[in-house]
Structure formats: C-alpha cells, structure tokens
Design an enzyme around this catalytic site. Structure first.
Site, short mmCIF file in Angstrom:
data_model
loop_
_atom_site.label_atom_id
_atom_site.label_comp_id
_atom_site.label_asym_id
_atom_site.label_seq_id
_atom_site.Cartn_x
_atom_site.Cartn_y
_atom_site.Cartn_z
N PHE A 138 0.87 -1.19 0.00
CA PHE A 138 0.00 0.00 0.00
C PHE A 138 0.90 1.23 0.00
CE2 PHE A 138 -2.05 3.25 2.70
CZ PHE A 138 -3.35 3.32 2.21
N ARG A 252 -5.80 0.65 11.34
CA ARG A 252 -5.57 1.19 12.69
C ARG A 252 -6.39 0.44 13.72
NH1 ARG A 252 -6.04 7.49 10.61
NH2 ARG A 252 -3.88 7.66 9.90
N GLU A 372 0.78 4.45 10.47
CA GLU A 372 -0.70 4.48 10.53
C GLU A 372 -1.20 5.68 11.33
OE1 GLU A 372 -2.84 2.47 9.13
OE2 GLU A 372 -1.54 0.90 8.37
C1 LIG Z 1 8.29 0.28 9.44
C2 LIG Z 1 7.32 1.20 8.78
C3 LIG Z 1 6.39 0.69 7.88
C4 LIG Z 1 5.52 1.54 7.20
N1 LIG Z 1 4.64 1.03 6.28
C5 LIG Z 1 3.92 1.89 5.48
C6 LIG Z 1 3.10 1.39 4.40
O1 LIG Z 1 2.99 0.17 4.20
N2 LIG Z 1 2.50 2.29 3.58
C7 LIG Z 1 2.59 3.63 3.77
O2 LIG Z 1 2.02 4.38 2.98
N3 LIG Z 1 3.34 4.14 4.80
C8 LIG Z 1 3.99 3.30 5.65
N4 LIG Z 1 4.76 3.80 6.69
C9 LIG Z 1 4.91 5.24 6.81
C10 LIG Z 1 4.23 5.84 8.02
O3 LIG Z 1 2.84 5.84 7.85
C11 LIG Z 1 4.82 7.24 8.21
O4 LIG Z 1 6.13 7.07 8.70
C12 LIG Z 1 3.99 8.11 9.15
O5 LIG Z 1 2.79 8.50 8.53
C13 LIG Z 1 4.75 9.38 9.59
O6 LIG Z 1 5.31 10.02 8.49
P1 LIG Z 1 6.86 10.44 8.55
O7 LIG Z 1 7.64 9.28 9.02
O8 LIG Z 1 7.20 11.00 7.21
O9 LIG Z 1 6.95 11.54 9.66
P2 LIG Z 1 6.59 13.10 9.49
O10 LIG Z 1 5.24 13.24 8.89
O11 LIG Z 1 7.75 13.76 8.83
O12 LIG Z 1 6.52 13.54 11.01
C14 LIG Z 1 7.70 13.79 11.79
C15 LIG Z 1 7.31 14.15 13.21
O13 LIG Z 1 6.50 15.33 13.19
C16 LIG Z 1 5.29 15.07 13.87
N5 LIG Z 1 4.24 15.88 13.24
C17 LIG Z 1 3.81 15.83 11.95
N6 LIG Z 1 2.83 16.71 11.75
C18 LIG Z 1 2.62 17.35 12.93
C19 LIG Z 1 1.73 18.37 13.38
N7 LIG Z 1 0.82 18.92 12.56
N8 LIG Z 1 1.80 18.78 14.67
C20 LIG Z 1 2.69 18.21 15.51
N9 LIG Z 1 3.57 17.25 15.16
C21 LIG Z 1 3.52 16.82 13.89
C22 LIG Z 1 5.04 13.59 13.74
O14 LIG Z 1 4.19 13.12 14.77
C23 LIG Z 1 6.46 13.08 13.87
O15 LIG Z 1 6.83 12.97 15.22
C24 LIG Z 1 5.58 2.94 7.44
C25 LIG Z 1 6.50 3.44 8.38
C26 LIG Z 1 7.35 2.59 9.06
C27 LIG Z 1 8.31 3.16 10.04
#
Ligand SMILES: Cc1cc2nc3c(=O)[nH]c(=O)nc-3n(C[C@H](O)[C@H](O)[C@H](O)COP(=O)(O)OP(=O)(O)OC[C@H]3O[C@@H](n4cnc5c(N)ncnc54)[C@H](O)[C@@H]3O)c2cc1C
Length: 393
Positions: A138, A252, A372
């Site tokens: 996904f 979720r 998620e």
């Molecule tokens: C092992 C693993 C598997 C995954 N599998 C999938 C998958 O199958 N498909 C998929 O599509 N994605 C997947 N993901 C991605 C996951 O959904 C994202 O990592 C997650 O949505 C967070 O995005 P980011 O890591 O880019 O963090 P960012 O969005 O860059 O956030 C960084 C930090 O800022 C904080 N933050 C962001 N916005 C705000 C706000 N408005 N106010 C305050 N704090 C904020 C966040 O909480 C976080 O602490 C996976 C991630 C991991 C680690």
C-alpha cells in the site's frame, strides 16, 4: 494466616473477556494462538536478528483464513471485526512485523480492492490474495513526509486510455515482495488509487535495509518513472483522500488490538522472569517494587482489552467512528511501548539479550507508534473532535 499464591489467576484474562466472545471468536483466537506458539515463536527472534521476513509462514497464515478475513466471498473467511482483532492480537504476540504483513495484505490492499475495485479487479486479485499467492503493498507515504498525505507529489496523468505515473513512495511494508501495489497518486480530479503490478516497466521497489525496528518485516521504497497503467487498473469506486483514509481506519483498528498482543507477550515474559530470578534470597517477584511494576502493566493491558473489545462490537454494529479508532490506536500502542520498556527493565541485563522477546517488541513498537498516523497525529485528530479546532497546520 494462609499464604496466598500470586499466580493462580489467568492474568491475561483477568476480566473474563473470553467468556464474552462467541464460540467462533474463541475458535479463531485459539487457532491463531496455536499457529503463533508452534510456528512463529520458534523462529521469529532469529528472523529479527537476520533482518528476514518469514515468508515461509504465509501458506499457514492463508490456510487459517487470516488474509482478508473480514471480507465476504472471493475465497475470504467473512469473519467479524472482533475476530479480525483477535487475529491481530495473537499474531502480534509473536511479532509486530508479521502482524504488519497481515494488516497490509488485509486492510490496506484487499479492503480497497473489495470496497472500491471493479468486479474484474476483485476476481483477479482477491482470491489469490486470500490464498497468499499474491502479496500486496500500500503506497501512500512519500519521502518528504507521511503525516500530511494530501500534500502528495506522486502524479498520474491521463494519456489516451492509459495513465502515466511519476513519483515515489517511502516506508512501504511488503514493497519488495509485493506482486501488486495499491498506489495512491494525485490526478487532475484528485487522489486516485492505482493497481500497479510487479514488473511493470519503470516501477521499482527496493528494500530499505538496516532498520532497528520491524526487522522481520519487509519495508521498501517505490519508484515510478513514467509507469504506464491501463484504465482497468484504476480503482473506480473512489476519488479523494477518503479512499486511503478509509483503508487506514481498518488497519488502525487492527493495530489497536495487535499492540495489545505485543504488550501481553512482554508482560508474560516479565512475570515469569520475576518469579524465577532470585535476588537477596528470594524471587524478585516478591519485592513490592516489581509487584507494582507488574500490577501497572496488567492494569493497562486489561484497560486496553476492554477498550478494543468494545470498539470491535461497535465496528460489528456498523457504528465505529475514526475518532474512536484514533483513541484506541493511540492509547494501546503507547501503552504497549511503555510495557515493553518496563518488561525489558525488569529483566535487568538479560533483557538486552536476543533470548528474550521484550526488547524486540520494544524496538518493533517504535514503528507501530509512528506508522498508521503517528501518536501526535492521533492526538490532533482527538483534539479536533474535542474542540472543533484544527491544530494540524
Ligand atoms: C516500518 C514502517 C512501515 C511503514 N509502512 C507503510 C506502508 O505500508 N504504507 C505507507 O504508505 N506508509 C507506511 N509507513 C509510513 C508511516 O505511515 C509514516 O512514517 C507516518 O505517517 C509518519 O510520516 P513520517 O515518518 O514522514 O513523519 P513526518 O510526517 O515527517 O513527522 C515527523 C514528526 O513530526 C510530527 N508531526 C507531523 N505533523 C505534525 C503536526 N501537525 N503537529 C505536531 N507534530 C507533527 C510527527 O508526529 C512526527 O513525530 C511505514 C512506516 C514505518 C516506520
């Protein structure tokens, strides 16, 4: 005064939740628990160490009807939401990486094909996915950030009867082993879902190496360089962010249950260790500090169990809301993360060894905390529903 045994209760069913399960739900739980005990636990620690997804378990998982278990028809088991929750709980008692595989296949790939796909797409993909012969991934998150999926850069342009996709996705579970990717891309009309088959020219899914978390799960990047997809591979039933968000609500929900399984595994390990580890002439379980630690863990587990059971009943009644799912995912993952750390600490130095599971769960749960919808994002979802004010941007 009679000396009371501290270990006569069934600590993982203190509130007799099993009694409120149906016969079918109990049977599902027992079957998955057996699979985990017999097939997962003996190998999973080594898989984690070797950074290897145990692909050999897929036929066993599929044979029990655990892939797309909530869907009706197309070779799927048609189980209720509580059964799906129990499946996630038991599998994650083994490992969060294996539960991630089941979540992605079921909630993030089969669910959107089932809900938004054409009849031809359902016939082509769902039975083979239920049998575990076709693996899905996904693709929503992009390298510039996952928390704001509306800011999507991956773009699909219409060209005659085809679509041409350019862009990239990041952190995609199952990516490198997937036969089909459910990819969300921006179009002129808004976000659309595309089914991109493995081997399509211009599509690559390299694995992300050297993770410290979910090491028994495949995580990949996806690259799209002028990838041509026919119109028949577009999910016809949805346009806009509600498509991927509705899939995330399903996943979720399962994570709220699954994280509980990881917490239970850590609690059981800690309780058993405390009863056997002798310090100052008696088991450390006999010291008040460790009893308080175990009592706190158990209390949080029971609260989490009651929360997801009620959530599952609401889902089965068709009244569950995304806000309720946010609360449950946020609470239970945070709780499990804390319990894993406390269990690791109770084990002392032995807790850092690969012979014990708590540190593996602790490392895994850091991913579960982030994916998620991060803990913070679920806080903001709840904040918005409490106050009516949007604090995201
Ligand atoms: C092992 C693993 C598997 C995954 N599998 C999938 C998958 O199958 N498909 C998929 O599509 N994605 C997947 N993901 C991605 C996951 O959904 C994202 O990592 C997650 O949505 C967070 O995005 P980011 O890591 O880019 O963090 P960012 O969005 O860059 O956030 C960084 C930090 O800022 C904080 N933050 C962001 N916005 C705000 C706000 N408005 N106010 C305050 N704090 C904020 C966040 O909480 C976080 O602490 C996976 C991630 C991991 C680690």
């Amino acid at each position: 005064m009679t000396k009371r045994s501290t270990r006569t209760l069934d600590p993982l069913d203190l509130f007799e939740i099993r009694q409120s399960l149906s016969e079918e739900e109990r049977m599902v739980q027992a079957a998955v628990a057996r699979l985990v005990d017999e097939k997962v636990l003996p190998i999973i620690q080594k898989c984690f160490e070797e950074h290897r997804f145990p692909r050999e378990l897929i036929p066993d998982i599929a044979a029990l009807g655990l892939l797309g278990s909530s869907l009706e028809g197309y070779g799927c088991a048609g189980l209720n939401a509580v059964s799906y929750g129990l499946i996630c709980q038991e599998i994650e008692r083994g490992d969060s990486g294996l539960r991630s595989f089941v979540s992605v296949q079921s909630s993030l790939c089969m669910y959107p094909i089932y809900t938004f796909g054409s009849e031809a797409q359902k016939q082509k993909y769902l039975p083979a996915m239920a049998r575990g012969e076709l693996i899905g991934c996904f693709g929503l998150t992009e390298p510039h950030g996952g928390s704001d999926p509306a800011n999507m850069k991956t773009y699909a342009r219409k060209r005659g009867s085809d679509w041409v996709i350019n862009g990239s996705k990041m952190w995609i579970t199952n990516g490198a082993i997937a036969d089909v990717a459910v990819v969300w891309a921006m179009t002129e009309e808004g976000i659309r879902g595309f089914l991109v088959d493995k081997g399509t020219t211009g599509f690559a899914a390299p694995e992300i190496e050297r993770k410290f978390s979910l090491r028994a799960s495949v995580t990949s990047a996806l690259f799209f360089d002028n990838v041509v997809v026919p119109e028949e591979n577009v999910l016809p039933g949805v346009v806009g962010l509600k498509g991927p968000l509705s899939c995330l609500t399903q996943a979720r929900y399962g994570i709220a249950w699954g994280s509980l399984g990881a917490a239970m595994a850590c609690y059981e390990e800690a309780a058993a260790y405390a009863c056997n580890r002798v310090m100052f002439g008696k088991p450390i379980a006999g010291f008040q500090l460790q009893q308080a630690r175990l009592a706190d863990m158990l209390t949080e587990i029971v609260k989490g169990q009651l929360l997801v059971l009620h959530l599952g009943r609401l889902k089965d009644a068709g009244t569950m809301t995304p806000q309720q799912v946010s609360l449950a995912k946020r609470n239970n993952v945070s709780m499990a993360t804390d319990i894993a750390r406390e269990a690791r600490r109770l084990l002392g130095a032995n807790g850092i060894l690969a012979e014990y599971a708590s540190m593996r769960h602790m490392a895994n749960l850091e991913s579960v905390y982030t994916y998620e919808g991060t803990h913070d994002i679920h806080t903001l979802i709840l904040g918005q529903s409490i106050t009516g004010l949007n604090a995201f941007g």
